[in-house]
Design a protein around this motif. Structure first.
Motif, PDB file in Angstrom:
ATOM      1  N   ILE A 167       9.435  43.853  33.902  1.00 17.70           N
ATOM      2  CA  ILE A 167      10.300  43.220  34.900  1.00 17.70           C
ATOM      3  C   ILE A 167      11.548  42.655  34.228  1.00 17.70           C
ATOM      4  CG2 ILE A 167      10.498  41.249  36.480  1.00 17.70           C
ATOM      5  CD1 ILE A 167       7.561  41.715  37.212  1.00 17.70           C
ATOM      6  N   LEU A 168      11.355  41.970  33.102  1.00 20.88           N
ATOM      7  CA  LEU A 168      12.500  41.391  32.399  1.00 20.88           C
ATOM      8  C   LEU A 168      13.445  42.482  31.917  1.00 20.88           C
ATOM      9  CD1 LEU A 168      13.950  38.939  31.210  1.00 20.88           C
ATOM     10  CD2 LEU A 168      12.471  39.140  29.190  1.00 20.88           C
ATOM     11  N   ARG A 169      12.897  43.563  31.368  1.00 25.87           N
ATOM     12  CA  ARG A 169      13.742  44.660  30.884  1.00 25.87           C
ATOM     13  C   ARG A 169      14.491  45.329  32.028  1.00 25.87           C
ATOM     14  NH1 ARG A 169      10.762  49.337  27.707  1.00 25.87           N
ATOM     15  NH2 ARG A 169      10.236  49.958  29.829  1.00 25.87           N
ATOM     16  N   ALA A 183       1.240  40.507  30.625  1.00 24.99           N
ATOM     17  CA  ALA A 183       2.369  40.435  29.699  1.00 24.99           C
ATOM     18  C   ALA A 183       3.177  41.728  29.725  1.00 24.99           C
ATOM     19  CB  ALA A 183       1.868  40.150  28.283  1.00 24.99           C
ATOM     20  N   ALA A 184       2.499  42.878  29.768  1.00 22.33           N
ATOM     21  CA  ALA A 184       3.203  44.157  29.798  1.00 22.33           C
ATOM     22  C   ALA A 184       4.030  44.294  31.079  1.00 22.33           C
ATOM     23  CB  ALA A 184       2.198  45.303  29.702  1.00 22.33           C
ATOM     24  N   ASP A 238       6.409  43.211  22.488  1.00 23.36           N
ATOM     25  CA  ASP A 238       7.587  43.950  22.055  1.00 23.36           C
ATOM     26  C   ASP A 238       8.300  44.558  23.253  1.00 23.36           C
ATOM     27  OD1 ASP A 238       6.182  46.256  22.796  1.00 23.36           O
ATOM     28  OD2 ASP A 238       5.651  46.777  20.724  1.00 23.36           O
ATOM     29  N   VAL A 239       9.334  45.350  23.005  1.00 21.44           N
ATOM     30  CA  VAL A 239      10.158  45.895  24.079  1.00 21.44           C
ATOM     31  C   VAL A 239       9.370  46.833  24.989  1.00 21.44           C
ATOM     32  CG1 VAL A 239      10.968  47.855  22.711  1.00 21.44           C
ATOM     33  CG2 VAL A 239      12.393  46.965  24.589  1.00 21.44           C
ATOM     34  N   GLN A 240       8.287  47.438  24.474  1.00 18.63           N
ATOM     35  CA  GLN A 240       7.468  48.340  25.265  1.00 18.63           C
ATOM     36  C   GLN A 240       6.369  47.604  26.033  1.00 18.63           C
ATOM     37  OE1 GLN A 240       8.341  51.436  25.629  1.00 18.63           O
ATOM     38  NE2 GLN A 240       9.972  51.259  24.095  1.00 18.63           N
ATOM     39  N   GLY A 241       6.267  46.298  25.836  1.00 25.14           N
ATOM     40  CA  GLY A 241       5.238  45.527  26.517  1.00 25.14           C
ATOM     41  C   GLY A 241       3.930  45.439  25.759  1.00 25.14           C
ATOM     42  N   LEU A 286       8.572  36.437  25.104  1.00 22.25           N
ATOM     43  CA  LEU A 286       7.468  35.490  25.239  1.00 22.25           C
ATOM     44  C   LEU A 286       7.051  35.479  26.702  1.00 22.25           C
ATOM     45  CD1 LEU A 286       5.656  33.100  24.328  1.00 22.25           C
ATOM     46  CD2 LEU A 286       7.638  31.599  24.719  1.00 22.25           C
ATOM     47  N   ILE A 287       5.773  35.717  26.950  1.00 21.53           N
ATOM     48  CA  ILE A 287       5.242  35.728  28.312  1.00 21.53           C
ATOM     49  C   ILE A 287       4.270  34.568  28.470  1.00 21.53           C
ATOM     50  CG2 ILE A 287       4.079  37.068  30.089  1.00 21.53           C
ATOM     51  CD1 ILE A 287       6.679  38.338  29.055  1.00 21.53           C
ATOM     52  N   VAL A 288       4.426  33.783  29.529  1.00 19.07           N
ATOM     53  CA  VAL A 288       3.532  32.657  29.802  1.00 19.07           C
ATOM     54  C   VAL A 288       2.948  32.841  31.196  1.00 19.07           C
ATOM     55  CG1 VAL A 288       3.268  30.161  29.867  1.00 19.07           C
ATOM     56  CG2 VAL A 288       5.033  31.177  28.408  1.00 19.07           C
TER      57      VAL A 288
END
Length: 238
Positions: free
Chosen positions: A73-75, A67-68, A46-49, A109-111
Motif C-alpha cells: 500500500i505504501l509503495r 506487513a507485506a 524490504d521493498v518487496q514486503g 516499518l510496519i506497526v
C-alpha cells in the motif's frame, strides 16, 4: 506523593512465540510495541514486503502477511506523482489498524494495532525506533538534534506533572518554567515545537551539581515521557 513513570505502561506484556531467531532489530521493534498504547506488533520489511525481523504479541505468520500488504500500500501511494514524498500511511480496518512508515533504502516499518487502538501516541516513538533501526543497519543515521526527542524516565506527582528526571543512574530535581500548549491535528507527526493530540508538555529546568539545563518534557498518551535533550549522552536505543 510521586510516581515514577517513563517505563512502558499497560501492564506486563509478553511476546508471541517466534518462528525465527532474534536479530538486534527484534529488540528495537519490541521496545516500540511496548511504548505505543494499542500496538500489537511491529516489523521491518524490504521493498518487496519481505519481513527482515519482527516483534510483538501477534502470531508471526499474521504479522508477516499484514506487513507485506501494508508495504505494498505504501509503495503504491509513493508511485503516485503527487505522493512520491509520502512518509507514512495509516489504514483503519474492522479488526485492527495499521501504520506503514518509510525508512532508508525503501525499507519500511510496519506497526499493527488492536481494534480501536489510538494513533495519538505513535509519533515520537516511531521516529526514535526508525533512527535506532538506521543505526543498527548502518544506514545514514540522524543525530538526536535532527530526531528531536528521546525517551526519558520521570518522577511525576498525582496530577502527572514532572518532579524529577533520571539519567546515568542519578535523579535530578526539576523546576517547572511553564506549561506548553500547542496542538496540531491528531494524525500529524509531532515535532520539536508542536504537540500531537492528548500530549502534555512542560518547559523545565533540571538542577545539576554545577549548573542547570533547560529542556522540554512531553508526556505521551500511555504515560511515556520524552525529552528534547539527550540526558544520557548515549545511543538512541531504549
Amino acid at each position: 506523593m510521586s510516581v515514577r513513570v517513563g517505563a512502558p505502561t499497560g501492564g506486563r506484556r509478553s511476546e508471541a512465540p517466534r518462528d525465527q531467531g532474534k536479530s538486534p532489530f527484534a529488540r528495537i521493534l519490541w521496545a516500540l510495541v511496548r511504548h505505543v498504547p494499542g500496538a500489537r506488533g511491529a516489523a521491518l520489511v524490504d521493498v518487496q514486503g519481505e519481513t527482515v525481523d519482527y516483534a510483538g504479541q501477534t502470531e508471526p505468520f499474521d504479522l508477516r502477511v499484514s506487513a507485506a500488504e501494508l508495504r505494498l500500500i505504501l509503495r503504491t501511494l509513493q508511485d503516485q506523482r503527487s505522493l512520491t514524498t509520502a512518509r507514512w500511511v495509516i489504514v483503519g480496518a474492522t479488526r485492527g489498524s495499521y501504520l506503514a512508515y518509510a525508512l532508508h533504502d525503501q525499507y519500511a516499518l510496519i506497526v499493527t494495532f488492536a481494534r480501536g487502538g489510538g494513533f495519538s501516541a505513535w509519533h515520537r516513538a516511531v521516529v526514535i525506533c526508525a533512527a535506532s533501526l538506521a543505526t543498527e543497519a548502518g544506514w545514514a543515521s540522524r543525530s538526536r538534534i535532527e530526531i528531536g526527542w528521546g525517551p526519558v524516565s520521570v518522577d511525576a506527582d498525582g496530577h502527572q506533572r514532572p518532579l524529577a528526571v533520571h539519567a546515568r543512574g542519578l535523579t535530578y530535581p526539576i523546576d517547572i518554567l511553564g506549561r506548553i500548549v500547542i496542538h496540531v491535528a491528531p494524525m500529524s507527526p509531532a515535532s520539536a515545537d508542536v504537540l500531537a493530540a492528548r500530549e502534555r508538555a512542560w518547559r523545565v529546568r533540571v538542577a545539576t551539581a554545577t549548573s542547570g539545563m533547560d529542556l522540554t518534557l512531553v508526556r505521551a498518551p500511555g504515560g511515556n515521557w520524552y525529552a528534547d535533550e539527550d540526558l544520557e549522552q548515549a545511543a538512541l536505543y531504549w
